[in-house]
Design a protein around this motif. Structure first.
Motif, mmCIF file in Angstrom:
data_model
loop_
_atom_site.group_PDB
_atom_site.id
_atom_site.type_symbol
_atom_site.label_atom_id
_atom_site.label_comp_id
_atom_site.label_asym_id
_atom_site.label_seq_id
_atom_site.Cartn_x
_atom_site.Cartn_y
_atom_site.Cartn_z
ATOM 1 N N ALA A 74 0.814 -1.224 0.000
ATOM 2 C CA ALA A 74 0.000 0.000 0.000
ATOM 3 C C ALA A 74 0.848 1.276 0.000
ATOM 4 O O ALA A 74 0.307 2.369 -0.150
ATOM 5 C CB ALA A 74 -0.925 0.007 1.215
ATOM 6 N N CYS A 75 2.158 1.144 0.135
ATOM 7 C CA CYS A 75 3.042 2.316 0.187
ATOM 8 C C CYS A 75 3.027 3.066 -1.142
ATOM 9 O O CYS A 75 2.906 2.454 -2.210
ATOM 10 C CB CYS A 75 4.465 1.893 0.514
ATOM 11 N N SER A 76 3.187 4.374 -1.041
ATOM 12 C CA SER A 76 3.133 5.188 -2.251
ATOM 13 C C SER A 76 4.438 5.919 -2.576
ATOM 14 O O SER A 76 4.567 6.475 -3.660
ATOM 15 C CB SER A 76 1.995 6.212 -2.149
ATOM 16 N N ASN A 101 18.890 -11.393 0.147
ATOM 17 C CA ASN A 101 19.566 -10.864 -1.027
ATOM 18 C C ASN A 101 19.460 -9.344 -0.928
ATOM 19 O O ASN A 101 18.509 -8.731 -1.414
ATOM 20 C CB ASN A 101 18.907 -11.384 -2.311
ATOM 21 N N TYR A 102 20.414 -8.745 -0.254
ATOM 22 C CA TYR A 102 20.405 -7.305 -0.008
ATOM 23 C C TYR A 102 20.595 -6.511 -1.295
ATOM 24 O O TYR A 102 20.070 -5.401 -1.417
ATOM 25 C CB TYR A 102 21.491 -6.927 1.002
ATOM 26 N N ILE A 103 21.323 -7.060 -2.243
ATOM 27 C CA ILE A 103 21.522 -6.368 -3.517
ATOM 28 C C ILE A 103 20.186 -6.221 -4.233
ATOM 29 O O ILE A 103 19.839 -5.140 -4.713
ATOM 30 C CB ILE A 103 22.561 -7.101 -4.396
ATOM 31 N N ARG A 104 19.415 -7.288 -4.283
ATOM 32 C CA ARG A 104 18.104 -7.239 -4.929
ATOM 33 C C ARG A 104 17.179 -6.269 -4.196
ATOM 34 O O ARG A 104 16.490 -5.466 -4.818
ATOM 35 C CB ARG A 104 17.489 -8.639 -4.975
ATOM 36 N N LEU A 105 17.172 -6.337 -2.866
ATOM 37 C CA LEU A 105 16.309 -5.447 -2.095
ATOM 38 C C LEU A 105 16.676 -3.982 -2.330
ATOM 39 O O LEU A 105 15.795 -3.138 -2.547
ATOM 40 C CB LEU A 105 16.379 -5.787 -0.608
ATOM 41 N N LEU A 106 17.961 -3.670 -2.316
ATOM 42 C CA LEU A 106 18.394 -2.299 -2.573
ATOM 43 C C LEU A 106 17.954 -1.850 -3.966
ATOM 44 O O LEU A 106 17.430 -0.746 -4.136
ATOM 45 C CB LEU A 106 19.915 -2.179 -2.420
ATOM 46 N N SER A 107 18.139 -2.691 -4.949
ATOM 47 C CA SER A 107 17.719 -2.357 -6.319
ATOM 48 C C SER A 107 16.215 -2.112 -6.396
ATOM 49 O O SER A 107 15.765 -1.187 -7.082
ATOM 50 C CB SER A 107 18.104 -3.474 -7.291
ATOM 51 N N GLN A 108 15.451 -2.932 -5.687
ATOM 52 C CA GLN A 108 13.994 -2.776 -5.700
ATOM 53 C C GLN A 108 13.570 -1.454 -5.051
ATOM 54 O O GLN A 108 12.727 -0.736 -5.591
ATOM 55 C CB GLN A 108 13.321 -3.946 -4.985
ATOM 56 N N PRO A 116 10.573 4.555 -6.947
ATOM 57 C CA PRO A 116 10.022 5.821 -7.447
ATOM 58 C C PRO A 116 9.714 5.807 -8.949
ATOM 59 O O PRO A 116 8.825 6.506 -9.409
ATOM 60 C CB PRO A 116 11.104 6.853 -7.151
ATOM 61 N N LEU A 117 10.457 5.015 -9.692
ATOM 62 C CA LEU A 117 10.288 4.966 -11.140
ATOM 63 C C LEU A 117 9.226 3.957 -11.578
ATOM 64 O O LEU A 117 8.521 4.185 -12.563
ATOM 65 C CB LEU A 117 11.624 4.614 -11.811
ATOM 66 N N SER A 118 9.134 2.831 -10.868
ATOM 67 C CA SER A 118 8.220 1.745 -11.250
ATOM 68 C C SER A 118 7.616 1.092 -10.014
ATOM 69 O O SER A 118 7.873 -0.086 -9.741
ATOM 70 C CB SER A 118 8.979 0.693 -12.052
ATOM 71 N N PRO A 119 6.802 1.824 -9.251
ATOM 72 C CA PRO A 119 6.290 1.252 -8.005
ATOM 73 C C PRO A 119 5.460 -0.020 -8.203
ATOM 74 O O PRO A 119 5.572 -0.951 -7.403
ATOM 75 C CB PRO A 119 5.446 2.376 -7.397
ATOM 76 N N GLU A 120 4.682 -0.077 -9.264
ATOM 77 C CA GLU A 120 3.836 -1.255 -9.472
ATOM 78 C C GLU A 120 4.658 -2.500 -9.793
ATOM 79 O O GLU A 120 4.300 -3.599 -9.374
ATOM 80 C CB GLU A 120 2.783 -0.990 -10.555
ATOM 81 N N ALA A 172 4.719 -5.742 -7.415
ATOM 82 C CA ALA A 172 4.409 -7.053 -8.004
ATOM 83 C C ALA A 172 5.511 -8.062 -7.679
ATOM 84 O O ALA A 172 5.223 -9.233 -7.386
ATOM 85 C CB ALA A 172 4.219 -6.927 -9.514
ATOM 86 N N GLN A 173 6.761 -7.622 -7.703
ATOM 87 C CA GLN A 173 7.863 -8.529 -7.360
ATOM 88 C C GLN A 173 7.752 -8.991 -5.912
ATOM 89 O O GLN A 173 7.904 -10.179 -5.618
ATOM 90 C CB GLN A 173 9.211 -7.837 -7.593
ATOM 91 N N TRP A 174 7.515 -8.039 -4.991
ATOM 92 C CA TRP A 174 7.389 -8.411 -3.580
ATOM 93 C C TRP A 174 6.212 -9.355 -3.354
ATOM 94 O O TRP A 174 6.324 -10.319 -2.604
ATOM 95 C CB TRP A 174 7.265 -7.161 -2.709
ATOM 96 N N ALA A 175 5.087 -9.066 -3.999
ATOM 97 C CA ALA A 175 3.908 -9.936 -3.859
ATOM 98 C C ALA A 175 4.202 -11.326 -4.417
ATOM 99 O O ALA A 175 3.865 -12.337 -3.791
ATOM 100 C CB ALA A 175 2.708 -9.313 -4.569
ATOM 101 N N GLN A 176 4.846 -11.390 -5.574
ATOM 102 C CA GLN A 176 5.183 -12.682 -6.186
ATOM 103 C C GLN A 176 6.115 -13.489 -5.272
ATOM 104 O O GLN A 176 5.903 -14.679 -5.054
ATOM 105 C CB GLN A 176 5.845 -12.469 -7.549
#
Length: 176
Positions: free
Chosen positions: A112-114, A139-146, A151-155, A159-163
């Motif tokens: 729900a974060c915006s 996987n801290y590298i992946r989390l940091l990248s996400q 800000p550029l692609s929140p959806e 979707a990645q976190w939900a998946q």
């Protein structure tokens, strides 16, 4: 230009994470400063370290992803970057996995974060929970990248976190 490059080049994420992990192993002062970054009132104590990576300290969207991941690494002191995605780690923190009502409430709150500030504030207690419940490193590298991509692609990031979370389905390989 360096700011944009720092925001978009994934290899810089790996360099940052691996450097933080290495520094935390040998320098408890850096580790302590990074752990204090979890608190907005004491976050400034790690700015010198972040600035050494060329991270723009003036803009929350650029600073907070590094603060959040750096604080998580400082708290856990992993030996290496892990392979467990954030959503899977969150689900594996509960005995019922992704069927756990508290776990579902947490992932829904994150989804729900915006904005990045809200994501980072929401992630902090989740990262503490994960650190206390599972033994394998994130996987801290992946989390940091996400977080940086949010800000550029929140959806896409949501979707990645939900998946990651919902595909866990109660597997127990994250608990060891």
């Amino acid at each position: 230009m360096a700011e944009l490059q720092n925001l978009t080049v994934p290899s810089s994420d790996g360099h940052f994470v691996n450097s933080v992990i290495s520094r935390c192993k040998i320098d408890n002062g850096v580790r302590a400063a990074l752990k204090k970054a979890d608190n907005p009132a004491t976050e400034y104590m790690c700015w010198d370290y972040l600035a050494s990576f060329g991270i723009n300290l003036e803009h929350d969207d650029r600073r907070l992803p590094y603060v959040t991941v750096g604080a998580a690494i400082g708290r856990v002191k992993p030996d290496r970057n892990g392979s467990i995605a954030f959503g899977k780690a969150l689900a594996s923190s509960y005995d019922e996995g992704s069927d756990s009502k508290p776990a579902i409430a947490r992932i829904r709150r994150l989804l729900a974060c915006s904005d990045v500030s809200e994501v980072c504030v929401t992630l902090r207690p989740m990262l503490s929970l994960i650190a206390s419940k599972i033994s394998l490193p994130l996987n801290y590298i992946r989390l940091l990248s996400q977080i940086k991509r949010f800000p550029l692609s929140p959806e896409i990031v949501k979707a990645q976190w939900a998946q990651e979370f919902y595909s866990y389905a109660g597997q127990k390989d994250g608990k060891q």
